[in-house]
Design a protein around this motif. Sequence first.
Motif, mmCIF file in Angstrom:
data_model
loop_
_atom_site.group_PDB
_atom_site.id
_atom_site.type_symbol
_atom_site.label_atom_id
_atom_site.label_comp_id
_atom_site.label_asym_id
_atom_site.label_seq_id
_atom_site.Cartn_x
_atom_site.Cartn_y
_atom_site.Cartn_z
ATOM 1 N N ARG A 98 -6.469 0.016 1.761
ATOM 2 C CA ARG A 98 -5.196 -0.672 1.506
ATOM 3 C C ARG A 98 -4.521 -0.033 0.295
ATOM 4 N N PRO A 99 -3.382 0.623 0.496
ATOM 5 C CA PRO A 99 -2.726 1.265 -0.647
ATOM 6 C C PRO A 99 -2.101 0.224 -1.571
ATOM 7 N N PRO A 100 -2.175 0.453 -2.867
ATOM 8 C CA PRO A 100 -1.499 -0.459 -3.793
ATOM 9 C C PRO A 100 0.009 -0.249 -3.707
ATOM 10 N N SER A 101 0.749 -1.255 -4.031
ATOM 11 C CA SER A 101 2.203 -1.094 -4.011
ATOM 12 C C SER A 101 2.609 -0.110 -5.108
ATOM 13 N N PRO A 102 3.690 0.613 -4.913
ATOM 14 C CA PRO A 102 4.128 1.552 -5.945
ATOM 15 C C PRO A 102 4.400 0.863 -7.289
ATOM 16 N N GLN A 103 4.879 -0.367 -7.241
ATOM 17 C CA GLN A 103 5.140 -1.098 -8.482
ATOM 18 C C GLN A 103 3.851 -1.389 -9.231
ATOM 19 N N LYS A 104 2.793 -1.772 -8.510
ATOM 20 C CA LYS A 104 1.504 -2.035 -9.160
ATOM 21 C C LYS A 104 0.926 -0.763 -9.767
ATOM 22 N N ALA A 105 1.036 0.326 -9.019
ATOM 23 C CA ALA A 105 0.516 1.600 -9.524
ATOM 24 C C ALA A 105 1.294 2.038 -10.769
ATOM 25 N N ARG A 106 2.594 1.882 -10.734
ATOM 26 C CA ARG A 106 3.421 2.251 -11.887
ATOM 27 C C ARG A 106 3.089 1.362 -13.092
ATOM 28 N N ARG A 107 2.924 0.065 -12.832
ATOM 29 C CA ARG A 107 2.556 -0.849 -13.926
ATOM 30 C C ARG A 107 1.210 -0.499 -14.524
ATOM 31 N N ALA A 108 0.264 -0.130 -13.682
ATOM 32 C CA ALA A 108 -1.063 0.259 -14.180
ATOM 33 C C ALA A 108 -0.964 1.494 -15.060
ATOM 34 N N LEU A 109 -0.181 2.476 -14.632
ATOM 35 C CA LEU A 109 -0.014 3.696 -15.418
ATOM 36 C C LEU A 109 0.680 3.420 -16.742
ATOM 37 N N VAL A 110 1.740 2.639 -16.708
ATOM 38 C CA VAL A 110 2.468 2.331 -17.941
ATOM 39 C C VAL A 110 1.598 1.507 -18.888
ATOM 40 N N ALA A 111 0.834 0.566 -18.343
ATOM 41 C CA ALA A 111 -0.068 -0.229 -19.181
ATOM 42 C C ALA A 111 -1.129 0.643 -19.819
ATOM 43 N N ALA A 153 -7.704 -6.035 -18.978
ATOM 44 C CA ALA A 153 -6.533 -6.138 -18.108
ATOM 45 C C ALA A 153 -6.081 -4.763 -17.618
ATOM 46 N N VAL A 154 -6.122 -3.769 -18.487
ATOM 47 C CA VAL A 154 -5.731 -2.410 -18.092
ATOM 48 C C VAL A 154 -6.730 -1.858 -17.080
ATOM 49 N N LEU A 155 -8.017 -2.095 -17.310
ATOM 50 C CA LEU A 155 -9.037 -1.655 -16.342
ATOM 51 C C LEU A 155 -8.833 -2.312 -14.976
ATOM 52 N N ALA A 156 -8.556 -3.601 -14.982
ATOM 53 C CA ALA A 156 -8.349 -4.316 -13.721
ATOM 54 C C ALA A 156 -7.109 -3.801 -12.998
ATOM 55 N N ALA A 157 -6.055 -3.498 -13.746
ATOM 56 C CA ALA A 157 -4.829 -2.996 -13.124
ATOM 57 C C ALA A 157 -5.044 -1.627 -12.495
ATOM 58 N N GLY A 158 -5.819 -0.786 -13.157
ATOM 59 C CA GLY A 158 -6.039 0.555 -12.645
ATOM 60 C C GLY A 158 -7.102 0.647 -11.568
ATOM 61 N N TRP A 159 -7.951 -0.376 -11.450
ATOM 62 C CA TRP A 159 -9.068 -0.316 -10.506
ATOM 63 C C TRP A 159 -8.595 -0.221 -9.057
ATOM 64 N N GLU A 160 -7.544 -0.945 -8.704
ATOM 65 C CA GLU A 160 -7.035 -0.913 -7.322
ATOM 66 C C GLU A 160 -6.507 0.481 -6.977
ATOM 67 N N VAL A 161 -5.827 1.118 -7.916
ATOM 68 C CA VAL A 161 -5.330 2.474 -7.700
ATOM 69 C C VAL A 161 -6.505 3.437 -7.562
ATOM 70 N N ARG A 162 -7.507 3.278 -8.419
ATOM 71 C CA ARG A 162 -8.688 4.141 -8.387
ATOM 72 C C ARG A 162 -9.412 4.034 -7.048
ATOM 73 N N ASP A 163 -9.607 2.787 -6.593
ATOM 74 C CA ASP A 163 -10.291 2.584 -5.312
ATOM 75 C C ASP A 163 -9.563 3.271 -4.173
ATOM 76 N N TYR A 164 -8.253 3.163 -4.149
ATOM 77 C CA TYR A 164 -7.489 3.771 -3.068
ATOM 78 C C TYR A 164 -7.549 5.304 -3.133
ATOM 79 N N LEU A 165 -7.395 5.857 -4.324
ATOM 80 C CA LEU A 165 -7.396 7.314 -4.455
ATOM 81 C C LEU A 165 -8.772 7.920 -4.225
ATOM 82 N N HIS A 166 -9.825 7.140 -4.464
ATOM 83 C CA HIS A 166 -11.187 7.635 -4.217
ATOM 84 C C HIS A 166 -11.671 7.344 -2.802
#
Length: 163
Positions: free
Chosen positions: A72-85, A54-67
């Motif tokens: 499509r940028p992830p929402s700030p809430q999703k990115a924050r949730r991925a980091l906190v998770a 679940a943590v990998l899946a949450a961070g994958w969208e952020v990783r794809d965008y930053l790389h």
Amino acid sequence: MVNESGVTWRHAAGVGVVVLLVCYGLLRWTTAQGHGLPHMSWFILVTLVLLSVAVLAAGWEVRDYLHGTSMRPPSPQKARRALVAAQAAVLAGAMFAGWFGAFALIELGRLDASSALGGMIQAIVLCAGSIGAVVVGLVVQGWCRIPKDKDDDDAPGGGTLRA
């Protein structure tokens, strides 16, 4: 406590060692009083693996965008949730690793009992799964790090602005 680099492997190691020492002392004391060890379940390993996925899946969208592989940028809430998770996975994995490490050490001391070897192997496998959750959390936290732009100017004088 956490600096701008986030939760580091040193934080995880510190938490793991403290939990290991405290739990080893408590387990040693309770077994010396004649009480049995708590029951461990393989279900914990399944939970740790699902948490890591679940943590990998949450961070994958952020990783794809930053790389640059996703436009499509992830929402700030999703990115924050991925980091906190990810940070929670690091700290929780370290705590579980300390607990299961202490359990394995207790079982190591009583290998003359017939059930101790199986309990020790189970504790070692669960400890390894917990360390895996720590690694996944550290990797995903790294994925969520925003790279510093080359054209960003530092604050004047190299320090922070003061009022």
